[in-house]
Design a protein around this motif. Structure first.
Motif, short mmCIF file in Angstrom:
data_model
loop_
_atom_site.label_atom_id
_atom_site.label_comp_id
_atom_site.label_asym_id
_atom_site.label_seq_id
_atom_site.Cartn_x
_atom_site.Cartn_y
_atom_site.Cartn_z
N ILE A 193 1.75 -2.28 -23.69
CA ILE A 193 0.71 -1.29 -23.40
C ILE A 193 1.22 0.11 -23.69
O ILE A 193 0.49 0.96 -24.23
N LEU A 205 -5.71 -5.03 -25.61
CA LEU A 205 -4.73 -4.20 -24.90
C LEU A 205 -4.96 -2.71 -25.17
O LEU A 205 -4.86 -1.89 -24.26
N LEU A 208 -7.97 -1.71 -23.10
CA LEU A 208 -7.63 -1.55 -21.69
C LEU A 208 -6.84 -0.27 -21.46
O LEU A 208 -7.07 0.45 -20.47
N ALA A 209 -5.90 0.02 -22.34
CA ALA A 209 -5.10 1.24 -22.21
C ALA A 209 -5.97 2.48 -22.28
O ALA A 209 -5.66 3.52 -21.67
N GLU A 211 -9.11 2.59 -21.19
CA GLU A 211 -10.08 2.60 -20.10
C GLU A 211 -9.45 2.80 -18.73
O GLU A 211 -10.07 3.32 -17.82
N LEU A 212 -8.20 2.35 -18.57
CA LEU A 212 -7.55 2.41 -17.27
C LEU A 212 -6.32 3.30 -17.32
O LEU A 212 -5.65 3.41 -18.34
N ASP A 215 -1.03 1.71 -15.61
CA ASP A 215 -0.41 0.77 -16.55
C ASP A 215 0.07 -0.51 -15.85
O ASP A 215 0.05 -1.59 -16.45
N LYS A 217 -1.39 -1.99 -13.31
CA LYS A 217 -2.56 -2.84 -13.11
C LYS A 217 -2.99 -3.48 -14.43
O LYS A 217 -3.33 -4.66 -14.49
N ILE A 218 -2.99 -2.68 -15.51
CA ILE A 218 -3.35 -3.22 -16.83
C ILE A 218 -2.41 -4.35 -17.20
O ILE A 218 -2.83 -5.40 -17.71
N ALA A 222 -3.46 -8.06 -18.03
CA ALA A 222 -3.18 -8.57 -19.37
C ALA A 222 -2.33 -9.83 -19.31
O ALA A 222 -2.52 -10.77 -20.10
#
Length: 391
Positions: A193, A205, A208-209, A211-212, A215, A217-218, A222
């Motif tokens: 990430i 990935l 997600l990086a 949107e959130l 890191d 939690k992502i 993931a």
């Protein structure tokens, strides 16, 4: 209660569901049982009861008092409660909103051509080998890994590393080992990430990086996606092959008409039960169902495998029938708000395999008796370690 039945019930044939599940369902409906770690839970194996409880907002993955929660096993993934009662619903809705576009049916249909090409490549490779060969190693495992790696943005060359960690996460017996494997896989994903933040690409990935902000939690999310995105589909390919080989009349239909692949896949999904572990839920308030009262805090184990063999819904439920008359949808992907977000992806992969495999290898057969196939014992997803075939 001391004389409760202990789950999971033993089975002698990996393609069957033990008769004890049906007998208990017929005798008691929703039944009190004891889990492998000795805790008491409610077991749900009836189709209508399972479908109802899948949609019941009074059940959750979290527990009002986690330290007192009954456990199904020592699995870090599905052994006990997850999340917080106060935030579970909001967290779940947020994540569904985040993941749904990445795994939408439309996006999966666009991916279908690529998946078909990957299947062709794997079958070309298999054709170049001298039988017997391990279909698990040559097709069932690499295909879902290739697909999920491309979708998420994970390097395929790392497959042996993260597959080993996935196996550790699936440990049913050693919770500490499972926690360590999950932490290591999350750390691996966190490194990817960080790279995606510097060099974003067209993959989940990177999405997600973007949107959130958290890191950690992502990375945890993931890691879960990577695990679920290949472990379950690998097993469904293996089981689909075995179910078709065990039913030569149905296999002949598919071999004669590969357009039957989608129907064959739905019957494979209904009948394949690699694991009898079940899905834990916890009552956030009292629930009256089927003449029983599930008290606040009590554990409920929803078991889709036996529910998909409920004779009240599926006539002759233990018989594999391609094109079975449409009734209620199977519960292999769950039902309702927690319906598996990766269902469309799994279907694309399975249809690509079963629309081609027996066309390319019409004489495919097991190289050893079914009873001699080595199984992954002590793992959440179970399945087979190898699948030797000849042609």
């Amino acid at each position: 209660m001391t004389n409760l039945p202990a789950i999971p019930f033993a089975r002698s044939d990996p393609l069957e569901v033990p008769a004890a599940y049906r007998e208990l369902r017929e005798k008691e409906g929703i039944a009190r049982v004891r889990t492998s770690v000795g805790d008491e839970v409610w077991l749900v194996t009836g189709y209508e009861q399972a479908r109802s409880l899948f949609t019941d907002s009074r059940l959750g993955r979290s527990h009002p008092e986690p330290e007192r929660a009954a456990r199904v096993s020592n699995s870090v993934l599905l052994g006990g409660p997850q999340g917080e009662v106060a935030t579970e619903k909001a967290d779940h809705e947020r994540l569904r909103k985040l993941f749904t576009p990445a795994f939408s049916a439309r996006r999966m249909r666009r991916l279908a051509g690529h998946v078909g090409s990957l299947v062709e490549e794997r079958l070309d490779h298999l054709a170049g080998l001298t039988p017997p060969a391990d279909l698990h190693a040559e097709l069932s495992f690499p295909l879902p890994v290739l697909v999920i790696c491309r979708l998420l943005g994970v390097p395929y060359e790392d497959r042996e590393y993260f597959s080993g960690l996935s196996a550790g996460m699936a440990d049913l017996r050693d919770e500490a080992a499972g926690q360590a494997a999950r932490a290591e896989l999350s750390a691996y994903m966190a490194g990817l990430i960080e790279r995606k933040r510097r060099e974003p690409a067209e993959d989940v990935l990177s999405d997600l990086a973007g949107e959130l902000d958290d890191d950690g939690k992502i990375a945890e999310l993931a890691a879960g996606l990577l695990f679920a995105g290949h472990e379950t589909t690998v097993n469904r390919i293996d089981y689909g092959v075995l179910l078709l080989l065990a039913n030569p009349g149905q296999l002949a239909l598919l071999r004669a008409d590969p357009a039957l692949a989608p129907a064959a896949v739905e019957e494979i999904l209904r009948m394949a039960v690699p694991s009898l572990h079940g899905l834990p839920r916890y009552a956030h308030e009292d629930i009256e169902i089927d003449g029983r009262t599930i008290r606040r805090g009590e554990a409920v184990v929803l078991n889709p495998g036996p529910a998909n063999r409920d004779e009240r819904v599926y006539p002759d439920p233990d018989t594999f029938v391609i094109g079975r008359p449409p009734t209620d949808p199977h519960l292999a992907f769950g039902y309702g708000p927690r319906f598996c977000v990766g269902a469309s992806l799994a279907r694309v992969e399975l249809e690509a395999v079963f629309g081609r495999l027996f066309q390319r290898f019409p004489g495919l057969s097991l190289a050893v008796p079914l009873a001699e196939l080595p199984r992954n014992e002590g793992r959440l997803t179970q399945g087979f370690a190898r699948l030797p075939v000849t042609w």
